[in-house]
Design a protein around this motif. Structure first.
Motif, PDB file in Angstrom:
ATOM      1  N   PHE A   9       0.838  -1.207   0.000  1.00  0.00           N
ATOM      2  CA  PHE A   9       0.000   0.000   0.000  1.00  0.00           C
ATOM      3  C   PHE A   9       0.872   1.256   0.000  1.00  0.00           C
ATOM      4  N   TYR A  10       1.931   1.228   0.795  1.00  0.00           N
ATOM      5  CA  TYR A  10       2.864   2.352   0.786  1.00  0.00           C
ATOM      6  C   TYR A  10       4.160   1.970   1.482  1.00  0.00           C
ATOM      7  N   VAL A  11       5.240   2.621   1.059  1.00  0.00           N
ATOM      8  CA  VAL A  11       6.507   2.675   1.784  1.00  0.00           C
ATOM      9  C   VAL A  11       6.907   4.137   1.757  1.00  0.00           C
ATOM     10  N   GLU A  12       7.067   4.760   2.924  1.00  0.00           N
ATOM     11  CA  GLU A  12       7.318   6.196   2.968  1.00  0.00           C
ATOM     12  C   GLU A  12       8.390   6.533   4.004  1.00  0.00           C
ATOM     13  N   VAL A  13       9.139   7.585   3.714  1.00  0.00           N
ATOM     14  CA  VAL A  13      10.107   8.153   4.653  1.00  0.00           C
ATOM     15  C   VAL A  13       9.593   9.551   5.005  1.00  0.00           C
ATOM     16  N   LEU A  14       9.158   9.720   6.263  1.00  0.00           N
ATOM     17  CA  LEU A  14       8.506  10.951   6.692  1.00  0.00           C
ATOM     18  C   LEU A  14       9.173  11.507   7.943  1.00  0.00           C
ATOM     19  N   ASN A  15       8.953  12.794   8.187  1.00  0.00           N
ATOM     20  CA  ASN A  15       9.398  13.352   9.462  1.00  0.00           C
ATOM     21  C   ASN A  15       8.314  13.138  10.515  1.00  0.00           C
ATOM     22  N   ARG A  16       8.552  13.592  11.744  1.00  0.00           N
ATOM     23  CA  ARG A  16       7.617  13.319  12.833  1.00  0.00           C
ATOM     24  C   ARG A  16       6.297  14.079  12.676  1.00  0.00           C
ATOM     25  N   ASP A  17       6.269  15.054  11.754  1.00  0.00           N
ATOM     26  CA  ASP A  17       5.027  15.752  11.431  1.00  0.00           C
ATOM     27  C   ASP A  17       4.349  15.149  10.211  1.00  0.00           C
ATOM     28  N   PHE A  18       4.831  13.999   9.790  1.00  0.00           N
ATOM     29  CA  PHE A  18       4.263  13.245   8.670  1.00  0.00           C
ATOM     30  C   PHE A  18       4.358  14.008   7.348  1.00  0.00           C
ATOM     31  N   GLU A  19       5.474  14.680   7.184  1.00  0.00           N
ATOM     32  CA  GLU A  19       5.795  15.333   5.927  1.00  0.00           C
ATOM     33  C   GLU A  19       6.903  14.535   5.249  1.00  0.00           C
ATOM     34  N   GLN A  20       6.841  14.451   3.912  1.00  0.00           N
ATOM     35  CA  GLN A  20       7.824  13.660   3.175  1.00  0.00           C
ATOM     36  C   GLN A  20       9.221  14.249   3.295  1.00  0.00           C
ATOM     37  N   LEU A  21      10.197  13.358   3.380  1.00  0.00           N
ATOM     38  CA  LEU A  21      11.594  13.748   3.457  1.00  0.00           C
ATOM     39  C   LEU A  21      12.342  13.233   2.234  1.00  0.00           C
ATOM     40  N   SER A  22      13.203  14.052   1.668  1.00  0.00           N
ATOM     41  CA  SER A  22      14.057  13.590   0.572  1.00  0.00           C
ATOM     42  C   SER A  22      15.233  12.789   1.113  1.00  0.00           C
ATOM     43  N   HIS A  23      15.613  13.072   2.366  1.00  0.00           N
ATOM     44  CA  HIS A  23      16.703  12.362   3.030  1.00  0.00           C
ATOM     45  C   HIS A  23      16.341  12.116   4.494  1.00  0.00           C
ATOM     46  N   VAL A  24      16.804  11.018   5.028  1.00  0.00           N
ATOM     47  CA  VAL A  24      16.584  10.704   6.447  1.00  0.00           C
ATOM     48  C   VAL A  24      17.221  11.780   7.316  1.00  0.00           C
ATOM     49  N   GLU A  25      16.467  12.233   8.303  1.00  0.00           N
ATOM     50  CA  GLU A  25      16.974  13.160   9.318  1.00  0.00           C
ATOM     51  C   GLU A  25      16.992  12.422  10.653  1.00  0.00           C
ATOM     52  N   ILE A  26      18.163  12.072  11.128  1.00  0.00           N
ATOM     53  CA  ILE A  26      18.267  11.301  12.363  1.00  0.00           C
ATOM     54  C   ILE A  26      17.618  12.078  13.511  1.00  0.00           C
ATOM     55  N   GLY A  27      16.751  11.403  14.234  1.00  0.00           N
ATOM     56  CA  GLY A  27      16.027  12.024  15.335  1.00  0.00           C
ATOM     57  C   GLY A  27      14.708  12.641  14.925  1.00  0.00           C
ATOM     58  N   ASN A  28      14.393  12.609  13.610  1.00  0.00           N
ATOM     59  CA  ASN A  28      13.158  13.237  13.146  1.00  0.00           C
ATOM     60  C   ASN A  28      12.524  12.448  11.999  1.00  0.00           C
ATOM     61  N   THR A  29      12.770  11.143  11.948  1.00  0.00           N
ATOM     62  CA  THR A  29      12.307  10.356  10.807  1.00  0.00           C
ATOM     63  C   THR A  29      11.533   9.124  11.258  1.00  0.00           C
ATOM     64  N   ILE A  30      10.467   8.825  10.512  1.00  0.00           N
ATOM     65  CA  ILE A  30       9.752   7.558  10.651  1.00  0.00           C
ATOM     66  C   ILE A  30       9.686   6.930   9.264  1.00  0.00           C
ATOM     67  N   ILE A  31      10.119   5.690   9.150  1.00  0.00           N
ATOM     68  CA  ILE A  31       9.982   4.946   7.900  1.00  0.00           C
ATOM     69  C   ILE A  31       8.838   3.963   8.083  1.00  0.00           C
ATOM     70  N   LEU A  32       7.822   4.098   7.229  1.00  0.00           N
ATOM     71  CA  LEU A  32       6.571   3.362   7.409  1.00  0.00           C
ATOM     72  C   LEU A  32       6.287   2.464   6.217  1.00  0.00           C
ATOM     73  N   VAL A  33       5.651   1.338   6.500  1.00  0.00           N
ATOM     74  CA  VAL A  33       5.270   0.408   5.452  1.00  0.00           C
ATOM     75  C   VAL A  33       3.932  -0.229   5.816  1.00  0.00           C
ATOM     76  N   GLU A  34       3.091  -0.422   4.798  1.00  0.00           N
ATOM     77  CA  GLU A  34       1.847  -1.179   4.972  1.00  0.00           C
ATOM     78  C   GLU A  34       1.681  -2.082   3.761  1.00  0.00           C
ATOM     79  N   VAL A  35       1.374  -3.347   4.016  1.00  0.00           N
ATOM     80  CA  VAL A  35       1.197  -4.328   2.945  1.00  0.00           C
ATOM     81  C   VAL A  35      -0.013  -5.199   3.248  1.00  0.00           C
TER      82      VAL A  35
END
Length: 281
Positions: A242-268
């Motif tokens: 359904f999705y694989v996303e790299v987002l910040n803690r405000d659920f905004e898309q990130l072009s690069h991982v920001e340590i301490g402010n990132t959630i990588i999410l997956v749903e299948v």
């Protein structure tokens, strides 16, 4: 452990507890809302609530308003007697066990999820799902009026929206995130794991494997979101994603991982079962 089903009875009981002559001042109340079919993940929430509060309330309520037409409301795992025993053995003080008629009428005031954050990720494929989640959580928080309420990080979008609701509606409850509990092979605990056949369960391990792959890339300083998502999708193989996303803690898309402010999410979907997972970096 006291079991209460009526919302007004619970409110009065908690008011009486705080007014008891045997206790000076208001007790801190830790609250763990669940839909039942309790497992070690729920127990970890209860344990954290017991550590941080003087009174622990758990609710078991299979909330119909967060299920869309054709979803698994009717077959959702129900283990009422086992759940009561788990709560008792875990040291829960009050178990709130309402019926649908106790919680809803035919003409309801409801909450709407945010127009953006509530309709991405899980909200994209389950429109209005989070309306039901926020409405029932608002009701439960108003009934219990807890000092702290405990939610698992596995349901990161739900956690984010509930935290947003509490902040924006100026509610006094503190929302406490609790780390995901996993099986020894890495599969995140979920009540819906009961749906998985042995083969499905083996396939489901690709989810945690994809997240470990992402974590390993970050350790190697590979922080580009597109690269991470590509490798995760390769690991997920032929699962319906359904999705694989790299987002910040405000659920905004990130072009690069920001340590301490990132959630990588997956749903299948594994077999007929939707499963989600994530890592917080």
């Amino acid at each position: 452990m006291k079991i209460i089903s009526c919302p007004l009875e619970l409110k009065e009981y908690l008011k009486g507890e705080n007014n008891s002559t045997s206790f000076q001042g208001n007790r801190t109340i830790g609250f763990v809302p669940t839909m039942g079919a309790l497992h070690q993940g729920h127990i970890s929430l209860i344990k954290k609530a017991k550590e941080q509060n003087e009174l622990v309330v758990v609710s078991i309520f299979l909330n119909p308003t967060q299920f869309l037409k054709g979803e698994d409301l009717d077959k959702y795992p129900k283990r009422d007697e086992a759940d009561k025993q788990i709560c008792k053995l875990s040291g829960v003080d009050i178990l709130f066990f309402p019926h649908v008629a106790d919680m809803y009428t035919n003409d309801e005031v409801t909450l709407c999820a945010p127009k953006v954050r509530g309709y991405v990720l899980e909200g994209n494929s389950r429109p209005s799902h989070f309306n039901g989640v926020l409405t029932v959580v608002m009701k439960l928080l108003n009934i219990v009026t807890p000092t702290r309420a405990y939610f698992g990080k596995k349901d990161a979008q739900q956690l984010n929206l509930i935290s947003l609701m509490v902040k924006q509606l100026f509610m006094s409850t503190q929302i406490i995130p609790v780390d995901t509990v996993r099986e020894s092979d890495g599969l995140a605990l979920s009540s819906r794991n009961a749906y998985l056949s042995p083969n499905d369960r083996e396939e489901a391990l690709k989810i945690s494997s994809s997240l470990r792959q992402a974590s390993a890339m970050v350790v190697k300083n590979i922080l580009d979101s597109k690269e991470i998502i590509k490798e995760m999708r390769n690991t997920l193989g032929d699962l319906e994603v359904f999705y694989v996303e790299v987002l910040n803690r405000d659920f905004e898309q990130l072009s690069h991982v920001e340590i301490g402010n990132t959630i990588i999410l997956v749903e299948v979907r594994v077999g007929t079962t939707r499963l989600l997972d994530n890592i917080w970096l």
